[in-house]
Design a protein around this motif. Structure first.
Motif, PDB file in Angstrom:
ATOM      1  N   MET A 143      -7.459   8.056   1.148  1.00  0.00           N
ATOM      2  CA  MET A 143      -6.363   9.009   0.970  1.00  0.00           C
ATOM      3  C   MET A 143      -6.237   9.424  -0.504  1.00  0.00           C
ATOM      4  O   MET A 143      -6.162  10.582  -0.838  1.00  0.00           O
ATOM      5  CB  MET A 143      -5.060   8.369   1.438  1.00  0.00           C
ATOM      6  N   ASN A 144      -6.271   8.401  -1.370  1.00  0.00           N
ATOM      7  CA  ASN A 144      -6.184   8.705  -2.786  1.00  0.00           C
ATOM      8  C   ASN A 144      -7.591   8.997  -3.298  1.00  0.00           C
ATOM      9  O   ASN A 144      -8.511   8.240  -3.070  1.00  0.00           O
ATOM     10  CB  ASN A 144      -5.595   7.498  -3.526  1.00  0.00           C
ATOM     11  N   TYR A 173      -2.867   9.309  -9.086  1.00  0.00           N
ATOM     12  CA  TYR A 173      -2.041   8.118  -8.828  1.00  0.00           C
ATOM     13  C   TYR A 173      -2.456   6.970  -9.761  1.00  0.00           C
ATOM     14  O   TYR A 173      -3.633   6.583  -9.788  1.00  0.00           O
ATOM     15  CB  TYR A 173      -2.271   7.724  -7.367  1.00  0.00           C
ATOM     16  N   ASN A 190      -2.432   3.446  -9.799  1.00  0.00           N
ATOM     17  CA  ASN A 190      -2.289   2.171  -9.078  1.00  0.00           C
ATOM     18  C   ASN A 190      -3.155   1.141  -9.817  1.00  0.00           C
ATOM     19  O   ASN A 190      -3.483   1.354 -10.984  1.00  0.00           O
ATOM     20  CB  ASN A 190      -2.693   2.345  -7.605  1.00  0.00           C
ATOM     21  N   GLN A 232      -6.342   0.426  -9.511  1.00  0.00           N
ATOM     22  CA  GLN A 232      -7.624   1.036  -9.890  1.00  0.00           C
ATOM     23  C   GLN A 232      -7.433   2.024 -11.052  1.00  0.00           C
ATOM     24  O   GLN A 232      -8.171   1.988 -12.034  1.00  0.00           O
ATOM     25  CB  GLN A 232      -8.132   1.804  -8.675  1.00  0.00           C
ATOM     26  N   ILE A 287       2.806  10.000  -9.331  1.00  0.00           N
ATOM     27  CA  ILE A 287       3.098   8.702  -8.704  1.00  0.00           C
ATOM     28  C   ILE A 287       2.430   7.577  -9.491  1.00  0.00           C
ATOM     29  O   ILE A 287       1.249   7.663  -9.846  1.00  0.00           O
ATOM     30  CB  ILE A 287       2.594   8.639  -7.237  1.00  0.00           C
TER      31      ILE A 287
END
Lengths: 119, 147
Positions: A1-2, A23, A25, A27, A56
């Motif tokens: 998705m990302n 994003y 996150n 990673q 995000i």
């Protein structure tokens, strides 16, 4: 998705700017850390993270940003942020990050102050 | 806000997996937008939902591998106007002892090897009311955001 975080780096007089797109996150945070430590090795002690392309983040990604802040403190360098969304900025304040890393509204304001501080 | 009634309610189930937090976030933000919550508040809801999901992904060890999302539009009894959103993130995992949670502090965190544990603090900072219930049957994070 990302699709993963995309990074761009610009080396300027006395500082380096890391542009993020996507994003942040675990990673994404690791990718930023790799870029930041590479720039430190090149001799850039002042880093600016421009998050204009990031809407995000999560706390795992932010915890990696805290590691970078810790490293910058250790080497007497400086990590700053600009172009944060209001929610990301609020989150940084909730966590207390703003005590250890400057937050600027935009890149121009950041570069002006950081280059003045570096000279 | 907790005294308000439920005007509309939706329940969804997701498979716990890396990056599923983005799908759950999208659902919660869509519902927040549909009741005309301001853009900044929608984003705060989104961030809080991401953090609650990450906690479930990392710590729930739910045997069914599922996460349940509840979205309730809140308003005064007899009135149609929404006044807020209640989001429930629930898993049927192993649970934890809430009384043992120590709120993180950046000054300690900077020196620590492990720089994690911020999820609940972020959720509490972004939402108007937060209630965490956890035990052998799993964990429920109930978050309220006023319009």
């Amino acid at each position: 998705m990302n699709e993963g975080l995309k990074l761009n780096v610009e080396r300027r007089d006395g500082l380096a700017v890391i542009y993020t797109d996507g994003y942040i996150n675990n990673q994404g945070g690791e990718e930023i850390a790799e870029a930041a430590y590479g720039l430190l090795d090149e001799g850039f002690g002042t880093l600016l993270l421009n998050l204009a392309g990031t809407k995000i983040v999560n706390s795992i990604g932010i915890s990696i940003l805290i590691e970078i802040i810790e490293k910058m403190i250790e080497v007497e360098g400086r990590l700053s942020f600009c172009h944060l969304t209001p929610t990301i900025e609020k989150t940084f304040h909730i966590m207390g990050l703003a005590q250890y890393a400057s937050i600027f509204p935009d890149e121009q304001a950041a570069v002006t102050e950081l280059q003045a501080g570096a000279s | 806000m907790s005294e308000l009634g439920v005007l509309e309610e939706t329940h969804l189930t997701f498979r716990l997996a890396p990056e599923m937090e983005l799908e759950v976030r999208a659902c919660a933000c869509e519902m927040a937008k549909s009741i005309r919550m301001s853009t900044d508040k929608v984003e705060e809801v989104g961030m809080a939902v991401v953090e609650a999901c990450i906690n479930a992904i990392e710590h729930s060890r739910a045997a069914d591998g599922q996460l349940h999302l509840g979205l309730a539009v809140l308003g005064s009894a007899g009135a149609d106007e929404p006044q807020g959103l209640r989001i429930t993130i629930q898993d049927q995992g192993v649970g934890f002892d809430c009384s043992k949670l120590v709120p993180p502090r950046i000054e300690d965190n900077l020196k620590a090897i492990r720089k994690r544990g911020w999820g609940l603090k972020i959720i509490e900072g972004l939402m108007d009311e937060v209630n965490v219930l956890s035990g052998e049957g799993g964990t429920s994070v109930v978050m309220l955001k006023a319009l």
